[in-house]
Design a protein around this motif. Sequence first.
Motif, PDB file in Angstrom:
ATOM      1  N   UNK A 133      45.007  41.166  36.376  1.00 53.19           N
ATOM      2  CA  UNK A 133      45.850  41.633  37.484  1.00 53.19           C
ATOM      3  C   UNK A 133      47.302  41.782  37.004  1.00 53.19           C
ATOM      4  N   UNK A 134      48.117  42.415  37.840  1.00 53.68           N
ATOM      5  CA  UNK A 134      49.496  42.721  37.449  1.00 53.68           C
ATOM      6  C   UNK A 134      50.297  41.455  37.164  1.00 53.68           C
ATOM      7  N   UNK A 135      50.069  40.395  37.935  1.00 52.03           N
ATOM      8  CA  UNK A 135      50.852  39.169  37.728  1.00 52.03           C
ATOM      9  C   UNK A 135      50.384  38.457  36.449  1.00 52.03           C
ATOM     10  N   UNK A 136      49.077  38.417  36.227  1.00 50.01           N
ATOM     11  CA  UNK A 136      48.573  37.777  35.003  1.00 50.01           C
ATOM     12  C   UNK A 136      49.014  38.531  33.755  1.00 50.01           C
ATOM     13  N   UNK A 137      49.246  39.841  33.907  1.00 50.85           N
ATOM     14  CA  UNK A 137      49.691  40.635  32.743  1.00 50.85           C
ATOM     15  C   UNK A 137      51.205  40.840  32.721  1.00 50.85           C
ATOM     16  N   UNK A 138      51.901  40.268  33.681  1.00 49.98           N
ATOM     17  CA  UNK A 138      53.350  40.450  33.786  1.00 49.98           C
ATOM     18  C   UNK A 138      54.076  39.941  32.536  1.00 49.98           C
ATOM     19  N   UNK A 139      55.157  40.623  32.174  1.00 54.19           N
ATOM     20  CA  UNK A 139      55.973  40.155  31.044  1.00 54.19           C
ATOM     21  C   UNK A 139      57.169  39.331  31.539  1.00 54.19           C
TER      22      UNK A 139
END
Length: 257
Positions: A19-25
Amino acid sequence: MLFLGTGTSHGVPMIGCACAVCRSTDPRDKRLRPSILVDVPTHAKILVDTGPDLRQQALTHDVTRIDAVVFTHSHADHIMGLDEIRRFNVLQGGPIPCYANAPTWEALRHTFRYIFGGAVQLGGGIPRLDAHDLTGPLTIKGVRVVPVPLWHGKMPVLGFRFGDFAYLTDCNRLDDDAWALIEGIDTLVIDALRQKPHVTHFNLDEALEVIERVKPRRAYTTHMTHDLSHAATNARLPEGVELAYDGLVLDVRVDVE
Ligand SMILES: [Zn+2]
Ligand SMILES: [Zn+2]
Ligand SMILES: [Zn+2]
């Protein structure tokens, strides 16, 4: 005080999630398992819980001394780093005082049987703890610690008040005595798991209701899942309320003797 971890039991990112949060930088979207260090210079460094990320948290933040551990409850995300206490035994040359209530000690003795007399061979050593029963307010090396009884679903657990600051992780209900114990605080840290309701944790809206009732000067949420993006969620929170993040340091006033 220092936030060592602000994530839920899985941590963020979560294993196998894209998901976007797990892949967030954004580094503030990286959440280790929940724990804080209350560092009162000239008095004591008090660790709240020994989560599974304790080793990494201590290395990241150069935590080389722990004067005491206080436990909120016995869920795995709050106790599974207990074995790391071995390093502090060596560094400090003695046992580490640990404070927990009776049900938490019972679970710790069961889960960590090898620490409490069940080891066949000591090998790399076992953590040496000075076990203290947490039955009410106490003073640790001059620092006043007030346990706050909380409900975590059906499980009674503890939050802690240190002076003008309260740390209430893993809860979804407060009784009258708990509301009274946190009256007048300046800084509140409160469980806010995610957006959707949950049976054992406050969700974000419920956490905001608690904050609205307590009216601290500032409040921070913790124990968050990957549902809550740091930047996007923060942007829509009321004034004075923010998501905590790993490594955040807050100046708080504690009661000392
Ligand atoms: Zn995710
Ligand atoms: Zn829990
Ligand atoms: Zn937890």
